[in-house]
Design an enzyme around this catalytic site. Sequence first.
Site, PDB file in Angstrom:
ATOM      1  N   HIS A 183      48.776  56.884  63.299  1.00  9.87           N
ATOM      2  CA  HIS A 183      48.116  55.598  63.082  1.00  9.87           C
ATOM      3  C   HIS A 183      48.642  54.857  61.853  1.00  9.87           C
ATOM      4  O   HIS A 183      48.401  53.666  61.704  1.00  9.87           O
ATOM      5  CB  HIS A 183      46.605  55.799  62.968  1.00  9.87           C
ATOM      6  CG  HIS A 183      45.982  56.283  64.240  1.00  9.87           C
ATOM      7  ND1 HIS A 183      45.960  55.530  65.385  1.00  9.87           N
ATOM      8  CD2 HIS A 183      45.384  57.463  64.549  1.00  9.87           C
ATOM      9  CE1 HIS A 183      45.356  56.213  66.352  1.00  9.87           C
ATOM     10  NE2 HIS A 183      45.010  57.389  65.873  1.00  9.87           N
ATOM     11  N   GLN A 228      45.881  68.472  69.061  1.00  9.72           N
ATOM     12  CA  GLN A 228      44.606  67.762  69.044  1.00  9.72           C
ATOM     13  C   GLN A 228      43.889  67.855  70.388  1.00  9.72           C
ATOM     14  O   GLN A 228      44.467  67.596  71.434  1.00  9.72           O
ATOM     15  CB  GLN A 228      44.827  66.305  68.642  1.00  9.72           C
ATOM     16  CG  GLN A 228      45.327  66.179  67.218  1.00  9.72           C
ATOM     17  CD  GLN A 228      45.428  64.757  66.720  1.00  9.72           C
ATOM     18  OE1 GLN A 228      45.900  64.543  65.616  1.00  9.72           O
ATOM     19  NE2 GLN A 228      44.988  63.776  67.493  1.00  9.72           N
ATOM     20  N   GLU A 253      41.146  65.954  72.105  1.00 14.17           N
ATOM     21  CA  GLU A 253      40.488  64.673  71.841  1.00 14.17           C
ATOM     22  C   GLU A 253      40.187  63.853  73.094  1.00 14.17           C
ATOM     23  O   GLU A 253      39.949  62.646  73.004  1.00 14.17           O
ATOM     24  CB  GLU A 253      41.346  63.849  70.877  1.00 14.17           C
ATOM     25  CG  GLU A 253      42.788  63.676  71.309  1.00 14.17           C
ATOM     26  CD  GLU A 253      43.650  62.981  70.258  1.00 14.17           C
ATOM     27  OE1 GLU A 253      43.072  62.345  69.351  1.00 14.17           O
ATOM     28  OE2 GLU A 253      44.882  63.079  70.354  1.00 14.17           O
ATOM     29  N   ASP A 274      38.550  59.713  69.140  1.00 18.81           N
ATOM     30  CA  ASP A 274      39.012  59.648  70.527  1.00 18.81           C
ATOM     31  C   ASP A 274      38.103  60.435  71.471  1.00 18.81           C
ATOM     32  O   ASP A 274      37.807  59.982  72.578  1.00 18.81           O
ATOM     33  CB  ASP A 274      40.443  60.179  70.624  1.00 18.81           C
ATOM     34  CG  ASP A 274      41.458  59.176  70.105  1.00 18.81           C
ATOM     35  OD1 ASP A 274      41.590  58.111  70.708  1.00 18.81           O
ATOM     36  OD2 ASP A 274      42.106  59.461  69.090  1.00 18.81           O
TER      37      ASP A 274
END
Length: 264
Positions: free
Chosen positions: A46, A150, A152, A178
């Site tokens: 991000h 991850q 998510e 998420d």
Amino acid sequence: MDGLKMWKGRFKEDVQIGCFVTFALPDIAEYTAMLGVDFLLIDNEHGVMEQSVLADMVRASQCAGVPAVVRCAEKSYDHIQKALDFGADGIQIPLVNSAEDAKKVVDMSLFPPEGKRGVAFLPRAARYGLVEDKKAYLKEANASRLLCCQVETKEALEHLEEILAVDGIDVYFIGPGDLSTSVGMSTTDPAFLALVESTVKRIVAAGKTAGYYVGSAAAARQAAGWGATYLVTAITPYMAAGARKFLQDVRTGEDHVLQVKDAY
């Protein structure tokens, strides 16, 4: 192997507190490392970061004696290869939704014969070609690199048992933003927190390390109580809260309680 290289073993012994760094500045990485966190999580998913800046951020953290994990922008060979070649202590991969995804990222992060990572001895990870025992380097690199995947999405939860069965993954990080969106809940919903708790316990029961984002000391204690030992916070909310409190105190002539707003 030195202590920094084998740092990932600490997650089996005790809770480790990491901190997201989303600003593409080596100075910020170094400053954050100096605050006393156990590891840095440099966010190239991000954050907006060029490869050369990422490499300098990893170097800055390590020069401060703190391991650096790079959260890759995607689960691709290029992102994984680059992060490990410039010497990151670990990589964190988004959106690992199936056993097939998990096997691919393991392959891309390990040298042969365990995986399919490209072999090169000129990058920083190999001391720019100065490693004397190349076979030992390949073996040590495989043993010391941390791979965090991850969890998510709803899809990842549905395939969690198969993902957990894939060898070569060290940490399973539950991404609250998420995941909560994927299952249609808020991150503060009691039902969502119960889902996170059960997921952490499934990961730990499989003999793996569970990770989670925590926005407060209370949240960190809660997650640790569930069994998570790879805990990550972010410096940004604390910076904002401190600045706002200072300005409010100056402008009103009063002292106010510092209130940190969770990034999630």
